[in-house]
Design a protein around this motif. Structure first.
Motif, PDB file in Angstrom:
ATOM      1  N   GLU A 101      -8.617  -5.996  29.365  1.00 10.72           N
ATOM      2  CA  GLU A 101      -9.585  -6.956  28.815  1.00 10.72           C
ATOM      3  C   GLU A 101      -9.241  -7.205  27.350  1.00 10.72           C
ATOM      4  N   THR A 102      -8.490  -8.278  27.122  1.00 15.44           N
ATOM      5  CA  THR A 102      -8.093  -8.635  25.762  1.00 15.44           C
ATOM      6  C   THR A 102      -7.855 -10.136  25.714  1.00 15.44           C
ATOM      7  N   SER A 103      -7.493 -10.638  24.549  1.00 14.97           N
ATOM      8  CA  SER A 103      -7.201 -12.074  24.455  1.00 14.97           C
ATOM      9  C   SER A 103      -6.072 -12.282  23.455  1.00 14.97           C
ATOM     10  N   GLU A 151      -6.042 -14.443  21.206  1.00 13.94           N
ATOM     11  CA  GLU A 151      -6.678 -14.647  19.892  1.00 13.94           C
ATOM     12  C   GLU A 151      -6.933 -13.290  19.217  1.00 13.94           C
ATOM     13  N   TRP A 152      -7.478 -12.316  19.971  1.00 14.47           N
ATOM     14  CA  TRP A 152      -7.772 -10.992  19.385  1.00 14.47           C
ATOM     15  C   TRP A 152      -6.475 -10.331  18.932  1.00 14.47           C
ATOM     16  N   ILE A 153      -5.473 -10.364  19.778  1.00 13.00           N
ATOM     17  CA  ILE A 153      -4.224  -9.658  19.447  1.00 13.00           C
ATOM     18  C   ILE A 153      -3.556 -10.292  18.226  1.00 13.00           C
ATOM     19  N   ALA A 173       8.932  10.227  14.567  1.00 14.23           N
ATOM     20  CA  ALA A 173       8.149   9.082  15.065  1.00 14.23           C
ATOM     21  C   ALA A 173       8.642   7.788  14.417  1.00 14.23           C
ATOM     22  N   CYS A 174       7.716   6.970  13.948  1.00 14.32           N
ATOM     23  CA  CYS A 174       8.116   5.635  13.447  1.00 14.32           C
ATOM     24  C   CYS A 174       8.923   5.695  12.156  1.00 14.32           C
ATOM     25  N   THR A 175       8.940   6.851  11.495  1.00  9.67           N
ATOM     26  CA  THR A 175       9.721   6.985  10.257  1.00  9.67           C
ATOM     27  C   THR A 175      11.148   7.443  10.561  1.00  9.67           C
ATOM     28  N   ASP A 193      -4.847   0.979  28.629  1.00  7.02           N
ATOM     29  CA  ASP A 193      -5.538   1.235  27.356  1.00  7.02           C
ATOM     30  C   ASP A 193      -5.280   0.075  26.396  1.00  7.02           C
ATOM     31  N   ARG A 194      -6.276  -0.802  26.257  1.00  9.84           N
ATOM     32  CA  ARG A 194      -6.059  -2.022  25.469  1.00  9.84           C
ATOM     33  C   ARG A 194      -5.868  -1.747  23.980  1.00  9.84           C
ATOM     34  N   SER A 195      -6.309  -0.555  23.523  1.00 13.41           N
ATOM     35  CA  SER A 195      -6.176  -0.289  22.086  1.00 13.41           C
ATOM     36  C   SER A 195      -4.747   0.093  21.693  1.00 13.41           C
ATOM     37  N   ALA A 231      -5.715   7.263  17.038  1.00 12.61           N
ATOM     38  CA  ALA A 231      -6.962   6.907  16.352  1.00 12.61           C
ATOM     39  C   ALA A 231      -6.614   5.750  15.407  1.00 12.61           C
ATOM     40  N   GLY A 232      -6.637   4.530  15.962  1.00  9.20           N
ATOM     41  CA  GLY A 232      -6.094   3.349  15.280  1.00  9.20           C
ATOM     42  C   GLY A 232      -6.587   3.127  13.867  1.00  9.20           C
ATOM     43  N   ASN A 233      -7.922   3.188  13.696  1.00 10.42           N
ATOM     44  CA  ASN A 233      -8.494   2.917  12.365  1.00 10.42           C
ATOM     45  C   ASN A 233      -8.013   3.891  11.307  1.00 10.42           C
ATOM     46  N   GLU A 234      -8.034   5.181  11.685  1.00  6.41           N
ATOM     47  CA  GLU A 234      -7.605   6.230  10.741  1.00  6.41           C
ATOM     48  C   GLU A 234      -6.128   6.059  10.381  1.00  6.41           C
ATOM     49  N   PRO A 245       8.779  -3.510   5.606  1.00  3.34           N
ATOM     50  CA  PRO A 245       7.884  -2.422   6.014  1.00  3.34           C
ATOM     51  C   PRO A 245       7.955  -2.194   7.522  1.00  3.34           C
ATOM     52  N   HIS A 246       7.510  -1.023   7.947  1.00  4.98           N
ATOM     53  CA  HIS A 246       7.373  -0.731   9.374  1.00  4.98           C
ATOM     54  C   HIS A 246       6.501  -1.821  10.009  1.00  4.98           C
ATOM     55  N   GLN A 247       6.959  -2.307  11.160  1.00  7.70           N
ATOM     56  CA  GLN A 247       6.296  -3.464  11.780  1.00  7.70           C
ATOM     57  C   GLN A 247       5.186  -3.000  12.734  1.00  7.70           C
ATOM     58  N   ALA A 248       4.157  -2.351  12.167  1.00  6.99           N
ATOM     59  CA  ALA A 248       3.095  -1.774  13.004  1.00  6.99           C
ATOM     60  C   ALA A 248       1.964  -2.748  13.255  1.00  6.99           C
ATOM     61  N   ASN A 249       1.719  -3.629  12.284  1.00  5.97           N
ATOM     62  CA  ASN A 249       0.557  -4.521  12.361  1.00  5.97           C
ATOM     63  C   ASN A 249       0.659  -5.467  11.167  1.00  5.97           C
ATOM     64  N   ILE A 250       0.484  -6.761  11.384  1.00  4.84           N
ATOM     65  CA  ILE A 250       0.618  -7.720  10.284  1.00  4.84           C
ATOM     66  C   ILE A 250      -0.388  -7.426   9.166  1.00  4.84           C
ATOM     67  N   ARG A 251      -1.558  -6.857   9.539  1.00  3.42           N
ATOM     68  CA  ARG A 251      -2.568  -6.574   8.501  1.00  3.42           C
ATOM     69  C   ARG A 251      -2.107  -5.407   7.628  1.00  3.42           C
ATOM     70  N   ILE A 252      -1.395  -4.440   8.220  1.00  2.00           N
ATOM     71  CA  ILE A 252      -0.848  -3.333   7.423  1.00  2.00           C
ATOM     72  C   ILE A 252       0.243  -3.887   6.503  1.00  2.00           C
ATOM     73  N   ILE A 253       1.087  -4.761   7.056  1.00  2.92           N
ATOM     74  CA  ILE A 253       2.185  -5.346   6.269  1.00  2.92           C
ATOM     75  C   ILE A 253       1.598  -6.162   5.107  1.00  2.92           C
ATOM     76  N   GLY A 275       6.647  -6.722  18.216  1.00  2.00           N
ATOM     77  CA  GLY A 275       5.612  -5.692  18.137  1.00  2.00           C
ATOM     78  C   GLY A 275       6.120  -4.481  17.379  1.00  2.00           C
ATOM     79  N   ASN A 276       5.529  -3.321  17.697  1.00  3.22           N
ATOM     80  CA  ASN A 276       5.886  -2.065  17.027  1.00  3.22           C
ATOM     81  C   ASN A 276       6.909  -1.316  17.899  1.00  3.22           C
ATOM     82  N   THR A 277       8.140  -1.221  17.417  1.00  6.59           N
ATOM     83  CA  THR A 277       9.193  -0.517  18.175  1.00  6.59           C
ATOM     84  C   THR A 277       9.452   0.873  17.581  1.00  6.59           C
TER      85      THR A 277
END
Ligand code: UT7
Length: 339
Positions: free
Chosen positions: A29-31, A33-35, A113-115, A152-154, A218-221, A253-261, A284-286
């Motif tokens: 359940e996602t869209s 637009e949300w992603i 991990a991603c580093t 898991d949509r998150s 824990a995405g937010n953290e 930067p690490h390509q985890a999320n455009i908002r982080i970038i 996405g995040n590789t």
């Protein structure tokens, strides 16, 4: 003093299959637009069932060898950064060594991990500059789809597969590795992990039924740590190499999320937004491969100019983080127009 380590060739590999946001709408359940608004991601690549971390890594490595003009028997050592190895053992590095026919090379996996790409680059720089080896093949490769829970949509919207490689050497031409800064905080290890499959919780019917062989985050953290740690690592690395923020020409930067970038980019106020290199929308995040793929694209697109400083920074599970400064110079085949 020994010569400074240089990256004399790069390569990357992205699998053909594209997983779009529309595809994900059919799975959870996602869209779209949300992603797009929450992550900046539109699509990511998925490895075929017959493609593995080792085969993708070997493809990226072949591209890097070609770019450096080296044969596999000229490689002294192979470092593979991955959190999705083909097996717990033998190492993916050994599988790639065999696939390439790099018979002279020692081979080892590392896990940050991603580093991972930046950790591997730091190890390579150290081994090269102390004269232990002449040519080191650094690879980051991930088949994250093998540990992603597509219920898991998150998390399932975030991750993609792919590989990057580079050759680190004292000989030849290419960007110099001016300095690397690494960090870690094991106290926060539970924020981003795969709970089962190691010796604490070997695979069992319960672990499989409980979905414990998938990425848990824990995405937010993680988001907050990512911005803070990449900023501090970047600034410490610039200080280490004696550069001011305004001397940075490119930020990868690490390509985890455009908002982080974007949050990271804001902390480098002198840097125009078109100097922040992004692949997050299409791949996405590789994980470990992320900054390596972006670096390969930046160079192959001919965007970096001789003498420009490129700042790489990454963050991931562990927690781990890091930054590296490269001073750009073209690869040997640049003058032939085939970079
Ligand atoms: O590579 C390692 C580093 N990784 C990262 O740095 C990732 C860091 N974290 C993130 O990028 C973001 O935290 C996420 C993209 C994972 C999540 O974005 P968010 O803006 O932090 O969303 P949220 O977790 O605060 O969730 C907001 C809402 C929730 O609904 P309620 O509780 O407010 O009703 C979620 O259930 O959005 C919901 N949600 C979704 N809705 C539609 C979570 N995932 C989705 C989804 N589609 N895919």
């Amino acid at each position: 003093m020994n010569k400074k380590a240089k990256i004399i060739g790069t390569g990357s590999y992205l699998p053909q299959r594209v997983l779009t946001n529309r595809d994900l709408e059919q799975m959870v359940e996602t869209s779209d637009e949300w992603i797009v608004s929450r992550t900046g991601m539109r699509e990511r690549r998925l490895a075929a069932p017959s493609e593995y971390t080792s085969s993708m890594g070997a493809s990226a490595a072949r591209a890097a060898l070609a770019s450096a003009g080296l044969e596999s028997n000229q490689i002294d050592f192979i470092i593979v950064a991955t959190l999705t190895p083909d097996y717990i053992f033998p190492s993916t590095a050994c599988l790639i060594q065999h696939a390439l026919g790099a018979k002279r090379a020692g081979a080892v996996d590392i896990q940050a991990a991603c580093t991972g790409y930046l950790y591997a680059l730091a190890f390579a720089k150290g081994l090269i500059e102390t004269g232990v080896y002449q040519n080191i093949l650094v690879i980051a490769s991930e088949k994250l789809s093998s540990i992603t829970d597509y219920k898991d949509r998150s998390t399932c919207i975030l991750f993609g597969d792919g590989a990057a490689a580079c050759i680190v050497s004292t000989e030849g031409s290419g960007p110099s590795i001016e300095g690397v800064r690494l960090g870690a905080d094991g106290e926060q290890s539970e924020l981003l992990m795969m709970p089962a499959g190691g010796c604490r919780k070997p695979a069992s019917i319960d672990s499989v039924q409980g979905g414990e062989h998938y990425i848990k985050m824990a995405g937010n953290e993680v988001f907050k740590h990512a911005v803070r740690r990449m900023e501090s690592a970047s600034k410490e690395c610039l200080e280490l190499v004696g550069l001011k923020e305004e001397e940075v020409a490119w930020l990868i930067p690490h390509q985890a999320n455009i908002r982080i970038i974007d949050a990271m980019a804001k902390r480098f106020e002198h840097l125009p937004s078109d100097r922040v290199f992004k692949t997050v929308g299409k791949y996405g995040n590789t994980s470990a491969s992320s900054v390596g793929i972006a670096l390969d694209e930046l160079i192959k697109e001919g965007l970096a100019q001789t003498g420009e400083n490129i700042l790489l920074t990454a963050f991931g599970g562990g927690l781990t983080w890091g930054a590296a400064v490269l001073r750009f110079a073209p690869f040997r085949d640049c003058s032939e127009g085939t970079v």
